[in-house]
Design a protein around this motif. Structure first.
Motif, PDB file in Angstrom:
ATOM      1  N   GLU A 257      33.160 129.114 -20.829  1.00  0.00           N
ATOM      2  CA  GLU A 257      31.933 128.630 -19.883  1.00  0.00           C
ATOM      3  C   GLU A 257      32.197 127.078 -19.822  1.00  0.00           C
ATOM      4  O   GLU A 257      32.389 126.590 -20.876  1.00  0.00           O
ATOM      5  CB  GLU A 257      30.685 128.839 -20.544  1.00  0.00           C
ATOM      6  CG  GLU A 257      29.429 128.388 -19.606  1.00  0.00           C
ATOM      7  CD  GLU A 257      28.222 128.775 -20.464  1.00  0.00           C
ATOM      8  OE1 GLU A 257      27.288 127.883 -20.268  1.00  0.00           O
ATOM      9  OE2 GLU A 257      28.283 129.740 -21.272  1.00  0.00           O
TER      10      GLU A 257
ATOM     11  N   ASP B  92      29.768 123.857 -18.302  1.00  0.00           N
ATOM     12  CA  ASP B  92      28.467 123.257 -17.552  1.00  0.00           C
ATOM     13  C   ASP B  92      28.640 121.858 -17.063  1.00  0.00           C
ATOM     14  O   ASP B  92      28.825 120.946 -18.015  1.00  0.00           O
ATOM     15  CB  ASP B  92      27.536 123.495 -18.701  1.00  0.00           C
ATOM     16  CG  ASP B  92      27.533 124.768 -19.186  1.00  0.00           C
ATOM     17  OD1 ASP B  92      27.423 125.842 -18.392  1.00  0.00           O
ATOM     18  OD2 ASP B  92      26.941 124.734 -20.484  1.00  0.00           O
TER      19      ASP B  92
ATOM     20  N   SER C 275      26.861 122.379 -12.687  1.00  0.00           N
ATOM     21  CA  SER C 275      26.551 123.794 -12.478  1.00  0.00           C
ATOM     22  C   SER C 275      27.533 124.697 -13.465  1.00  0.00           C
ATOM     23  O   SER C 275      28.553 124.388 -14.299  1.00  0.00           O
ATOM     24  CB  SER C 275      27.029 124.189 -11.011  1.00  0.00           C
ATOM     25  OG  SER C 275      28.309 123.963 -10.932  1.00  0.00           O
TER      26      SER C 275
ATOM     27  N   LYS D  22      29.955 127.508 -14.643  1.00  0.00           N
ATOM     28  CA  LYS D  22      31.253 128.161 -14.169  1.00  0.00           C
ATOM     29  C   LYS D  22      32.066 128.624 -15.399  1.00  0.00           C
ATOM     30  O   LYS D  22      31.861 128.339 -16.314  1.00  0.00           O
ATOM     31  CB  LYS D  22      32.132 127.226 -13.103  1.00  0.00           C
ATOM     32  CG  LYS D  22      32.852 126.074 -14.116  1.00  0.00           C
ATOM     33  CD  LYS D  22      33.323 125.096 -13.051  1.00  0.00           C
ATOM     34  CE  LYS D  22      33.794 123.637 -13.638  1.00  0.00           C
ATOM     35  NZ  LYS D  22      34.424 122.667 -12.602  1.00  0.00           N
TER      36      LYS D  22
ATOM     37  N   ALA E 233      29.586 130.684 -11.653  1.00  0.00           N
ATOM     38  CA  ALA E 233      28.650 131.876 -12.127  1.00  0.00           C
ATOM     39  C   ALA E 233      27.574 131.826 -11.315  1.00  0.00           C
ATOM     40  O   ALA E 233      27.075 130.817 -10.549  1.00  0.00           O
ATOM     41  CB  ALA E 233      28.434 131.274 -13.676  1.00  0.00           C
ATOM     42  N   ALA E 234      27.078 133.072 -11.039  1.00  0.00           N
ATOM     43  CA  ALA E 234      25.937 133.045 -10.306  1.00  0.00           C
ATOM     44  C   ALA E 234      24.664 132.627 -10.915  1.00  0.00           C
ATOM     45  O   ALA E 234      23.437 132.305 -10.055  1.00  0.00           O
ATOM     46  CB  ALA E 234      25.674 134.915  -9.967  1.00  0.00           C
ATOM     47  N   GLY E 235      24.430 132.495 -11.991  1.00  0.00           N
ATOM     48  CA  GLY E 235      23.357 131.844 -12.788  1.00  0.00           C
ATOM     49  C   GLY E 235      23.693 131.429 -14.223  1.00  0.00           C
ATOM     50  O   GLY E 235      24.942 131.237 -14.393  1.00  0.00           O
ATOM     51  N   LYS E 236      22.565 131.249 -14.849  1.00  0.00           N
ATOM     52  CA  LYS E 236      22.941 130.421 -16.113  1.00  0.00           C
ATOM     53  C   LYS E 236      22.951 131.487 -17.396  1.00  0.00           C
ATOM     54  O   LYS E 236      23.268 131.075 -18.421  1.00  0.00           O
ATOM     55  CB  LYS E 236      21.924 129.447 -16.526  1.00  0.00           C
ATOM     56  CG  LYS E 236      22.065 128.198 -15.663  1.00  0.00           C
ATOM     57  CD  LYS E 236      20.867 127.252 -15.974  1.00  0.00           C
ATOM     58  CE  LYS E 236      21.317 125.936 -15.152  1.00  0.00           C
ATOM     59  NZ  LYS E 236      20.209 124.786 -15.110  1.00  0.00           N
ATOM     60  N   ALA E 237      22.575 132.671 -17.060  1.00  0.00           N
ATOM     61  CA  ALA E 237      22.286 133.815 -18.072  1.00  0.00           C
ATOM     62  C   ALA E 237      23.994 134.294 -18.523  1.00  0.00           C
ATOM     63  O   ALA E 237      24.808 134.071 -17.894  1.00  0.00           O
ATOM     64  CB  ALA E 237      21.694 135.094 -17.599  1.00  0.00           C
TER      65      ALA E 237
ATOM     66  N   ASP F 226      25.662 136.444 -16.297  1.00  0.00           N
ATOM     67  CA  ASP F 226      26.525 135.776 -15.161  1.00  0.00           C
ATOM     68  C   ASP F 226      27.664 135.093 -15.750  1.00  0.00           C
ATOM     69  O   ASP F 226      28.738 135.031 -14.906  1.00  0.00           O
ATOM     70  CB  ASP F 226      25.332 134.636 -14.783  1.00  0.00           C
ATOM     71  CG  ASP F 226      24.191 135.252 -13.986  1.00  0.00           C
ATOM     72  OD1 ASP F 226      24.253 136.232 -13.427  1.00  0.00           O
ATOM     73  OD2 ASP F 226      23.112 134.371 -14.452  1.00  0.00           O
TER      74      ASP F 226
ATOM     75  N   SER G 131      31.391 136.083 -14.168  1.00  0.00           N
ATOM     76  CA  SER G 131      32.277 135.175 -13.651  1.00  0.00           C
ATOM     77  C   SER G 131      33.675 135.108 -14.420  1.00  0.00           C
ATOM     78  O   SER G 131      34.701 134.890 -13.677  1.00  0.00           O
ATOM     79  CB  SER G 131      31.677 133.866 -13.635  1.00  0.00           C
ATOM     80  OG  SER G 131      32.481 132.574 -13.430  1.00  0.00           O
TER      81      SER G 131
END
Length: 199
Positions: free
Chosen positions: A128, A130, A133, A135, A164-168, A171, A175
């Motif tokens: 991941e 950050d 955003s 991704k 990624a569609a979100g932060k969870a 997601d 991704s």
């Protein structure tokens, strides 16, 4: 004296019980792209062996990695892959190469396995990001070796980000699933094209 000793034991037992009660569960994740079988055989095609995918030290366990900004890197203690990233990439590459239909057989390399080509690689990044955003990022180097001449005949470095569609964590995993599928499909297609051109 006995009362003091008994109280001490009770205090230790309570502390251990509280520690156990507050332990968070570990969540494990897998990638659908790795577990979907696909196999198309070409009788006249070459045989290819897939060697181990080497990884950096950070990627040698199952914890999901994250990176924030240019310098901060870490690992989630309670979010883990079901297998090491190098293993997931190797299994995914095996299936992606089989799905091209350009090879007589695609096997894991072993002391008894024989083939025309050996593909091996190194995974530099798989986690991941950050910034700002969320991704996922993959950095994968692959090379193809002619097993008769022992020479590199194809080399490629793949580097890809997927939003990624979100932060969870769900997601992030979805991704990474999309990201790895894209990288492995592209790698398999290019290796298949090389094999078809040099048949």
């Amino acid at each position: 004296m006995r009362a003091t000793f008994s109280c001490g034991l009770v205090a230790i037992a309570c502390a251990l019980a509280l520690g156990c009660a507050s332990t968070r569960p570990v969540h494990y994740y897998t990638l659908a792209s790795v577990s979907v079988p696909a196999n198309q055989v070409k009788p006249g095609g070459p045989a290819i062996l897939v060697g181990p995918i080497e990884t950096s030290e950070l990627l040698q366990d199952t914890r999901i990695l994250y990176r924030s900004g240019a310098n901060l890197a870490g690992a989630y203690e309670y979010h883990r892959w079901t297998e090491r990233p190098g293993t997931m990439v190797r299994e995914g590459l095996l299936r992606a190469l089989r799905s091209t239909g350009e090879f007589q057989k695609v096997l894991e390399s072993a002391s008894t396995a024989t083939g025309d080509y050996l593909v091996r690689g190194k995974l530099y990044e798989f986690g991941e990001v950050d910034d700002p955003s969320v991704k996922t990022s993959i950095s994968l180097q692959l090379e193809l070796i002619d097993t008769k001449t022992k020479r590199d005949v194809w080399y490629r470095h793949f580097s890809r980000d997927e939003p990624a569609a979100g932060k969870a964590m769900k997601d992030v995993v979805e991704s990474m699933d999309r990201n790895l599928q894209q990288v492995l499909n592209q790698a398999a297609a290019e290796i298949g094209q090389f094999a078809a051109a040099h048949r």
